[in-house]
Design an enzyme around this catalytic site. Sequence first.
Site, mmCIF file in Angstrom:
data_model
loop_
_atom_site.group_PDB
_atom_site.id
_atom_site.type_symbol
_atom_site.label_atom_id
_atom_site.label_comp_id
_atom_site.label_asym_id
_atom_site.label_seq_id
_atom_site.Cartn_x
_atom_site.Cartn_y
_atom_site.Cartn_z
ATOM 1 N N GLY A 174 0.825 -1.200 0.000
ATOM 2 C CA GLY A 174 0.000 0.000 0.000
ATOM 3 C C GLY A 174 0.857 1.246 0.000
ATOM 4 N N ASP A 175 1.977 1.191 0.674
ATOM 5 C CA ASP A 175 2.940 2.290 0.684
ATOM 6 C C ASP A 175 3.846 2.253 -0.543
ATOM 7 O OD1 ASP A 175 2.554 3.680 3.320
ATOM 8 O OD2 ASP A 175 2.945 1.678 4.079
#
Length: 388
Positions: A174-175
Amino acid sequence: MGALDDLRVLDLTQVLAGPYCTMLLADMGADVVKIERPGGDLIRSNPPFAEDPEAEAYGGYFQSVNRGKRSLELDLGDDADREAFLDLVERADVVVENYRAGTMERFELGYERLRERNPELVYSAIRGFGDPRTGETHRQGQPSFDLVAQALGGVMEITGQEDGPPTKVGPGIGDLFTAALNAVGILAAVHHRERTGEGQFVDTGMYDSILSLCERTVYQYSYTGESPTRRGNAHPTLFPYNAFETADGHVVVAAFGDNHWTALCESMDRPDLAADYPDAGSRLRNRDSLRETIAAWTADRTTDEVVETLDGIPVAPVQDTADVFDDPHVRNREMLVEVDQPGADRQVTVAGTPIKMTETPPEPGDRAPLLDEHRGEILGPVRTADDD
């Protein structure tokens, strides 16, 4: 000479997504100034440490994603520091921040204010749910981390065993995926500015990015009306495309093409399987029994034996990190980089850059900075009353 060595970046990010984005730019030569709040990035103190947490300036988390940057500690709530930042903005090409929407505005440093000081500025934001400037939603302002993005974007629903719970993917995708997309957006905006002289606002949301990463689930649902779910290590439309246990570990086999399937059957001394299941459709319809047959064959052999026997077929051992460190491919591709660790008596290893270029090769060899290490060279010498 780096491909981006004329690019000046002010990095207001912390933790993972933003720092990874700006690290990619630094690897390619950009001058990245990490503007840290008083006390520094939250993850400076995060483990692991090489030897002694009390002696070392930062841990592995910070080292891994902040290499090649310069550090300047500023309090954006302080008038003098805020003006120092605005002075830097006038000479910058890019500003990157990953605060919640509205945070920079509270400091009177939002995109519109910075654009007044530098009309050609590329201002880039990484947020959990994007920025209202590019599409306002009810989620903006909510806190978000990798786990939240994976849950909302669909990754967790399709990850894990069929009879198990939704499962987070190990790395912080997600990052990291959001960061990589944001770097692409920044470079596209810089290219546009070079042609037009026009800066712009670049926005990459974590939820949006994970949804994009799960593109397969989108078209599957659109075509079939059914929500994809967990299938373990199997693929919904390809077979064999699985992990199989061996006598001493696991291997993956991706022999779904007719040519690779035929070669797999011949290597297993089962040409009858190639004759009985000659096309992808027949293999998918009989995937359960075929998987059992392949699994029984691999279980009687070591991982090395399976890989050697299936030479020429898409097959690989499932490696742990120690195996990765021992893989000569990784060394030859310079995917492990040794850097200094302040406060320790040895160097440490961080992941190299997968971006390879023949004329301007990225150089991810410098350690992460100490807090405020580069104040003098960034702001110049501090003036006193005696200097006037």
